[in-house]
Write a protein that holds these residues in place. Sequence first.
Motif, PDB file in Angstrom:
ATOM      1  N   ASP A  31      10.876  15.110   2.300  1.00  0.00           N
ATOM      2  CA  ASP A  31       9.961  14.487   3.383  1.00  0.00           C
ATOM      3  C   ASP A  31       9.453  13.205   2.825  1.00  0.00           C
ATOM      4  O   ASP A  31       8.577  13.503   1.873  1.00  0.00           O
ATOM      5  CB  ASP A  31       9.011  15.415   4.032  1.00  0.00           C
ATOM      6  CG  ASP A  31       9.614  16.657   4.929  1.00  0.00           C
ATOM      7  OD1 ASP A  31      10.655  16.540   5.380  1.00  0.00           O
ATOM      8  OD2 ASP A  31       8.883  17.448   5.010  1.00  0.00           O
ATOM      9  N   THR A  32       9.630  12.191   3.362  1.00  0.00           N
ATOM     10  CA  THR A  32       8.785  11.035   3.485  1.00  0.00           C
ATOM     11  C   THR A  32       7.891  10.632   4.305  1.00  0.00           C
ATOM     12  O   THR A  32       8.357  10.392   5.628  1.00  0.00           O
ATOM     13  CB  THR A  32      10.040   9.781   3.063  1.00  0.00           C
ATOM     14  OG1 THR A  32      10.834  10.190   1.932  1.00  0.00           O
ATOM     15  CG2 THR A  32       8.966   8.530   2.613  1.00  0.00           C
ATOM     16  N   ILE A  48       0.590   7.963   2.171  1.00  0.00           N
ATOM     17  CA  ILE A  48       1.781   8.036   1.435  1.00  0.00           C
ATOM     18  C   ILE A  48       2.314   9.175   1.027  1.00  0.00           C
ATOM     19  O   ILE A  48       1.682   9.649   0.077  1.00  0.00           O
ATOM     20  CB  ILE A  48       2.381   6.856   0.847  1.00  0.00           C
ATOM     21  CG1 ILE A  48       2.407   5.437   1.751  1.00  0.00           C
ATOM     22  CG2 ILE A  48       3.885   6.998   0.838  1.00  0.00           C
ATOM     23  CD1 ILE A  48       2.573   4.250   0.928  1.00  0.00           C
ATOM     24  N   GLU A  49       3.162  10.145   1.443  1.00  0.00           N
ATOM     25  CA  GLU A  49       3.509  11.255   0.829  1.00  0.00           C
ATOM     26  C   GLU A  49       5.265  11.269   0.481  1.00  0.00           C
ATOM     27  O   GLU A  49       5.917  11.008   1.443  1.00  0.00           O
ATOM     28  CB  GLU A  49       3.210  12.569   1.558  1.00  0.00           C
ATOM     29  CG  GLU A  49       1.798  12.791   1.754  1.00  0.00           C
ATOM     30  CD  GLU A  49       1.444  13.637   2.698  1.00  0.00           C
ATOM     31  OE1 GLU A  49       1.967  14.895   2.283  1.00  0.00           O
ATOM     32  OE2 GLU A  49       0.986  13.720   3.908  1.00  0.00           O
ATOM     33  N   ALA A  50       5.760  11.665  -0.567  1.00  0.00           N
ATOM     34  CA  ALA A  50       7.132  11.962  -0.759  1.00  0.00           C
ATOM     35  C   ALA A  50       7.062  13.319  -1.213  1.00  0.00           C
ATOM     36  O   ALA A  50       6.521  13.827  -2.565  1.00  0.00           O
ATOM     37  CB  ALA A  50       7.584  10.990  -2.085  1.00  0.00           C
ATOM     38  N   TYR A 105       0.208   6.400  -7.606  1.00  0.00           N
ATOM     39  CA  TYR A 105       0.386   7.640  -6.929  1.00  0.00           C
ATOM     40  C   TYR A 105      -0.325   8.695  -7.980  1.00  0.00           C
ATOM     41  O   TYR A 105      -0.487   8.511  -9.201  1.00  0.00           O
ATOM     42  CB  TYR A 105       1.723   7.911  -6.601  1.00  0.00           C
ATOM     43  CG  TYR A 105       2.645   8.133  -7.972  1.00  0.00           C
ATOM     44  CD1 TYR A 105       2.775   9.432  -8.591  1.00  0.00           C
ATOM     45  CD2 TYR A 105       3.029   6.956  -8.608  1.00  0.00           C
ATOM     46  CE1 TYR A 105       3.484   9.409  -9.525  1.00  0.00           C
ATOM     47  CE2 TYR A 105       3.877   7.245  -9.911  1.00  0.00           C
ATOM     48  CZ  TYR A 105       4.162   8.396 -10.120  1.00  0.00           C
ATOM     49  OH  TYR A 105       4.726   8.570 -11.259  1.00  0.00           O
ATOM     50  N   LYS A 389       7.537  10.053  10.064  1.00  0.00           N
ATOM     51  CA  LYS A 389       8.227  11.088   8.879  1.00  0.00           C
ATOM     52  C   LYS A 389       9.857  11.043   8.980  1.00  0.00           C
ATOM     53  O   LYS A 389      10.343  11.125  10.034  1.00  0.00           O
ATOM     54  CB  LYS A 389       7.879  12.463   8.943  1.00  0.00           C
ATOM     55  CG  LYS A 389       8.291  13.561   7.837  1.00  0.00           C
ATOM     56  CD  LYS A 389       7.791  14.824   8.095  1.00  0.00           C
ATOM     57  CE  LYS A 389       8.255  15.646   9.141  1.00  0.00           C
ATOM     58  NZ  LYS A 389       7.568  17.009   9.426  1.00  0.00           N
TER      59      LYS A 389
END
Length: 394
Positions: A31-32, A48-50, A105, A389
């Motif tokens: 998931d980005t 922001i998430e990866a 990050y 997403k």
Amino acid sequence: MIRLLMVVLFIVTAAFPAFAADGPVISGILDTIVNLGAGEADDFSYGIEAVANLRMQAKIKDKGVFYGAFNLIAVSGTALDSAVALGGMNAGTLSTSALVAGENYAAALELERLYFRVTGEYLDVDTGLMRLAFGYGQVFGSSDFLNPRNPLFPDARPRGILGSAVSVYPADTAKVLAFATAPKNPFNSNGGGFLFGLSGDKHWDKVSLQVLYAVETPQEGSAFGIHRGGLSLKADVAVGLVADMLYTYNHETTEGMDGLSAGAGVDYSFYNGNFYVLAEYLFNGSTSATARSAGNPTGFANQHYLYAMLRYAFNDYTSTSLACIASFEDLSCAPILSVEHELFQGLTLSFSGRLPLDRDVFSGNGERGELGPIPPGAEAGTRFLFTAKARLRF
């Protein structure tokens, strides 16, 4: 972090040849996620998430299966703030103790599942770090006390529980489960906080019933232990019906209805399944499984809640939904509009917008609500949140 990842991969790679000739099955989700918000303290905010969830499965001869899964995550901005504040429950993957800061990050690695299952004709045994789920509730999950839910955090993955479970099947439509888990506090070595329980499921043509009882051994704050009793029912008649309840009793803190978490819901599909509607009500006692506490930071502070959702599928690839969770006591709510499109098989794009509302938004009278832009007791919040997403399955 890198060393730990190398150790995990080495162990998995070295262990797989010992399994059956069928070989291991490796799959996962990446998931980005990008969050853009308009708030009080800051006019603009981002996150922001990866997040990658990697899963492994391998057969052990004809009777056993090994399961393993771990999460890799890199976060920045408000995503990192939320993960720290909620102890990792925002994305369901990040533990504050596992944070490693990089240039722009913070990253973490978390073991999610690590267990094996031995299967027989009438009996299964699961042991290790695994998922134990209870109840038929679709939204609030009152009976699912080991992994409390909140519809405002739809990406949260259920955490694993270290323990053992024995499933017995006295009939094709019946199941009895006995389980035991380690204390929530992993440093607790004096025997307090261990959980033991039994559940039973029975399925008929259109009705399913589950009963549950669990006892937690005495520890600080519960000198007489904690007892939990639950009942969950679902029926597939003209519409789908569900009732889910759990009573939590702690002699030191529970009075009357405080320990009760109870939900009831209905869902229905029409126009060849293109339209789907769902509604579920929750009664949330102040010391119940769904109540906000140190161990459940995404729990609820009020008593009465309603969640409603309408989804329409334009075709097999594109759908849109409008959902809302509302609190009756403080008249706050959070409408969420979402659009989802499958770009190609294995890659899905989704976009959503959340608009927290309460009485203060309309009148400016300072009467803030739990689901509003700035909840009571908070110094900052979000007046609007947009989320994009991309989910890749492999």
